[in-house]
Scaffold this motif. Structure first.
Motif, PDB file in Angstrom:
ATOM      1  N   VAL A  59       0.845  -1.205   0.000  1.00  0.00           N
ATOM      2  CA  VAL A  59       0.000   0.000   0.000  1.00  0.00           C
ATOM      3  C   VAL A  59       0.875   1.247   0.000  1.00  0.00           C
ATOM      4  CG1 VAL A  59      -1.611   1.355   1.382  1.00  0.00           C
ATOM      5  CG2 VAL A  59      -1.998  -1.101   1.068  1.00  0.00           C
ATOM      6  N   LEU A  60       1.901   1.257   0.817  1.00  0.00           N
ATOM      7  CA  LEU A  60       2.841   2.389   0.855  1.00  0.00           C
ATOM      8  C   LEU A  60       3.560   2.530  -0.479  1.00  0.00           C
ATOM      9  CD1 LEU A  60       4.155   4.602   2.589  1.00  0.00           C
ATOM     10  CD2 LEU A  60       5.809   2.882   3.371  1.00  0.00           C
ATOM     11  N   TYR A  61       3.902   1.396  -1.083  1.00  0.00           N
ATOM     12  CA  TYR A  61       4.567   1.388  -2.393  1.00  0.00           C
ATOM     13  C   TYR A  61       3.687   2.056  -3.448  1.00  0.00           C
ATOM     14  CZ  TYR A  61       6.351  -0.787  -6.716  1.00  0.00           C
ATOM     15  OH  TYR A  61       6.819  -1.027  -7.987  1.00  0.00           O
ATOM     16  N   ALA A  62       2.402   1.740  -3.433  1.00  0.00           N
ATOM     17  CA  ALA A  62       1.481   2.353  -4.402  1.00  0.00           C
ATOM     18  C   ALA A  62       1.310   3.844  -4.134  1.00  0.00           C
ATOM     19  CB  ALA A  62       0.132   1.640  -4.340  1.00  0.00           C
ATOM     20  N   ALA A  63       1.261   4.212  -2.849  1.00  0.00           N
ATOM     21  CA  ALA A  63       1.062   5.624  -2.500  1.00  0.00           C
ATOM     22  C   ALA A  63       2.267   6.482  -2.838  1.00  0.00           C
ATOM     23  CB  ALA A  63       0.737   5.738  -1.010  1.00  0.00           C
ATOM     24  N   ARG A  64       3.457   5.884  -2.861  1.00  0.00           N
ATOM     25  CA  ARG A  64       4.686   6.642  -3.088  1.00  0.00           C
ATOM     26  C   ARG A  64       5.263   6.429  -4.487  1.00  0.00           C
ATOM     27  NH1 ARG A  64       6.122  10.809   0.288  1.00  0.00           N
ATOM     28  NH2 ARG A  64       6.083  10.191   2.488  1.00  0.00           N
ATOM     29  N   ALA A  65       4.437   6.054  -5.421  1.00  0.00           N
ATOM     30  CA  ALA A  65       4.919   5.767  -6.778  1.00  0.00           C
ATOM     31  C   ALA A  65       5.675   6.945  -7.379  1.00  0.00           C
ATOM     32  CB  ALA A  65       3.750   5.375  -7.675  1.00  0.00           C
TER      33      ALA A  65
END
Length: 656
Positions: free
Chosen positions: A327-333
């Motif tokens: 989820v963090l990975y998607a938010a920080r793309a």
């Protein structure tokens, strides 16, 4: 009292882990230096508390304190001291405490050797590492407490599983866990970078040594486990594609991909998104391995426990950390935008191909491992996926990887010419083809696997040598080689080690010979040009076992080569037999003898193997580990990569 001290230290460590998870994150967000520095103090305290707890459990095993339930279940007064100590992690509860110890060790090492990291990033890395530690400490305390007492205390224990009473397996779990758990540092670096909003070349440099260290330990651990299975189980194999074997192999493949991908981030600031994703998934597969081993959801001879409650807890840990990180990975793309541009023919492209092949191979192993479970859950069908499927699906990917690796290793960054690199490798390619053709000609119509494997092995070794020798102009080669960075030497040695392992696997599978027969005293037979003579079989008393030991002479013509003593042991306390193969080890072959049961008509059952190139498998693994260690000792890793940060950044953070 010592056991209570260990239990108390573990509880106190759990509290400290919670604090190290929260305080540094708040400090990094608010830019409070004192709160950020607590991450270092807390990580060191956490490590010391875990060492105290683990030391207390070890003491209980050493002195045979059978009032501790775990000692009673896994030890015995007649057991040799080595196995009393290794019995600490030869069970579920103790092995999970070892897991926590290694988690805290890596956290403490990050605080010791991370002085060059930006303060906010370092605080977040240690906080993420502490959060993982918190989860596993909770798992140990609430589902797998190793300090439970028995009252009254039994007079003696039930003994350790006899299969674990072996030097190879005594040291296999610690190395494997150092690799498994070491990948948590790559995960912590990835999540901390996402929180920080900064993924750049410096991050690529910082994460590589931690991943490399984990990969080295995984390589040694897998190699030790394979070697143990080869000589201890008596079946003569080195890999069975067992679910627990696969659980360690998948993170190994992904760690190799992560190492190569991080190079591109460091050198070219490309593949940032993919590298972060690999760091998350690699550790997630380590968590999957813990779940497979301890939940009982998949049957395996290596499984520690079959408790569904523990399985649910581990599944929850895996879901929280993997899901939260994704989820963090998607938010920080947006912070993972690639900067470097490269051509289709370049080292970057070769490393992308390398990553694709390694990721696909890991996915193949994952599907083969989990498919019986998926089939039963969704289709109500019980299926098994065995060695033939794995070999058919996995081998072509490794062949492709072996073919492209020497070319990719010599391509220049950004853009290159494939023809120029191929020209440099022409001698190595011709040599490899000649070796493969020679073995094809002399094997008289057998499988093509042997010649192809030896070609690939020779191609990788020759490619590594060519890569090193091409670093200087004629007349300057020796001086240039003397000054090459250790990372370059490490790369060459590791790639050559992969070639040696490939050749060993192919030769063993293609040209192995097996003989099963009943022998009486004085009888002999031939196998692969050698003569086996049975001199006799006798009963031998061991320290905590009874042994049926054969006395076998190995002859080459009329010349005696070795005396072999295969054993069939029975451990009375555990009530379990084991097989101890006798092996005459040679550079190009092993002769492998196993004694079986006495036969009704007289004589003894014997199984004998001729195993060409068997030790090349583990010799290659040793070379790969040595190559990794050479790379890890490179001066560029010893000098703090954090020196790249500008002084103003450091001063600004301190002032705030």
């Amino acid at each position: 009292m010592v056991a209570e001290l260990g239990h108390f230290a573990l509880i106190l460590g759990f509290v400290v882990a919670i604090l190290v998870t929260i305080v540094p994150l708040v400090g990094a967000y608010m830019r409070w230096p004192g709160w950020m520095r607590f991450s270092e103090t807390g990580s060191n305290a956490l490590f010391l508390l875990t060492v105290t707890s683990f030391g207390a459990l070890t003491y209980a095993f050493v002195v045979s304190d059978f009032s501790v339930k775990l000692v009673w279940m896994n030890s015995h007064t007649a057991k040799p001291m080595l196995y009393k100590i290794t019995g600490v992690w030869g069970n579920h509860e103790g092995s999970m405490l070892l897991w926590v110890l290694i988690l805290t060790l890596f956290g403490a090492m990050a605080s010791w050797f991370g002085n060059g990291l930006p303060p906010t990033l370092k605080a977040r890395i240690l906080a993420v590492q502490a959060s993982i530690t918190t989860a596993f400490m909770a798992f140990v305390l609430f589902t797998s407490n190793p300090f439970l007492r028995l009252d009254p205390a039994p007079l003696n224990g039930k003994d350790l599983n006899p299969l674990l009473q072996d030097p190879g397996l005594a040291f296999h779990p610690p190395f494997l866990y150092l690799g498994y758990v070491g990948l948590s540092m790559a995960f912590s670096f990835a999540v901390a970078a996402l929180i920080e909003g900064r993924v750049d070349a410096a991050w690529g440099r910082w994460v590589r040594p931690w991943t490399l260290a984990a990969w080295i330990f995984l390589t040694i651990g897998i190699g030790l486990g394979s070697w143990w299975a080869y000589y201890e189980l008596g079946w003569g194999g080195f890999w069975f594609w067992d679910p627990v074997e696969n659980a360690s192999f998948m993170p190994w493949l992904l760690a190799v991909a992560l190492l190569h991908s991080a190079i591109v981030v460091e050198k070219r600031e490309s593949l940032k998104s993919w590298t972060i994703l690999l760091a998350i998934i690699a550790f997630s597969f380590s968590l999957l391995g813990a779940f497979i081993t301890r939940s009982g959801i998949i049957t395996s001879v290596h499984a520690f426990a079959t408790d569904p409650e523990r399985g649910v807890f581990l599944l929850l840990i895996m879901g929280v950390f993997t899901g939260g990180a994704l989820v963090l990975y998607a938010a920080r793309a947006s912070v993972m935008e690639a900067k470097g541009v490269f051509g289709m023919v370049s080292r970057e492209s070769a490393l992308v191909v390398n990553n694709i092949l390694l990721a696909v191979s890991a996915f193949i192993v994952f599907i083969g491992t989990m498919w019986p479970l998926f089939s039963e859950m969704f289709f109500d069908r019980k299926l098994s996926v065995g060695e033939p499927w794995f070999n058919a699906a996995f081998t072509p990917i490794m062949v492709l990887l072996g073919l492209v690796l020497p070319l990719g290793a010599m391509l220049p960054w950004k853009r290159g010419k494939l023809g120029r690199v191929a020209l440099k490798l022409r001698v190595g390619f011709v040599l490899a083809v000649a070796i493969g053709a020679l073995f094809w000609a002399v094997q008289t119509g057998r499988s093509s696997l042997g010649p192809v494997g030896l070609f690939l092995g020779a191609w990788l070794i020759a490619g590594s040598a060519t890569d090193i020798l091409s670093r200087g102009r004629k007349g300057e080669v020796l001086n240039r080689l003397r000054n090459l960075p250790r990372a370059d030497w490490g790369k060459a040695v590791a790639h050559a080690g992969l070639g040696v392992t490939m050749a060993g696997i192919a030769g063993l599978i293609a040209w192995e010979q097996e003989d099963i027969r009943v022998l009486k005293n004085g009888e002999q037979f031939d196998i692969a040009g050698y003569t086996i003579v049975l001199n006799g079989v006798e009963e031998v008393q061991g320290p905590n076992y009874l042994s049926t030991m054969g006395d076998v002479t190995l002859l080459n013509g009329t010349r005696e080569i070795a005396t072999l003593n295969p054993e069939k042991r029975v451990y009375p306390v555990a009530g379990m037999p084991t097989t101890e193969a006798a092996i005459d080890i040679g550079f190009f072959r092993d002769v492998y003898v196993v004694v079986g049961d006495a036969q009704v008509g007289g004589g003894w059952a014997f199984r004998t193997y001729y195993k060409p190139l068997a030790n090349w498998i583990w010799g290659g693994a040793i070379l790969m580990a040595i190559g990794g260690a050479l790379s890890l000792s490179d001066r560029r890793y010893r000098v703090a990569a954090g020196a790249r940060q500008t002084p103003s950044t450091t001063v600004g953070v301190a002032a705030e």
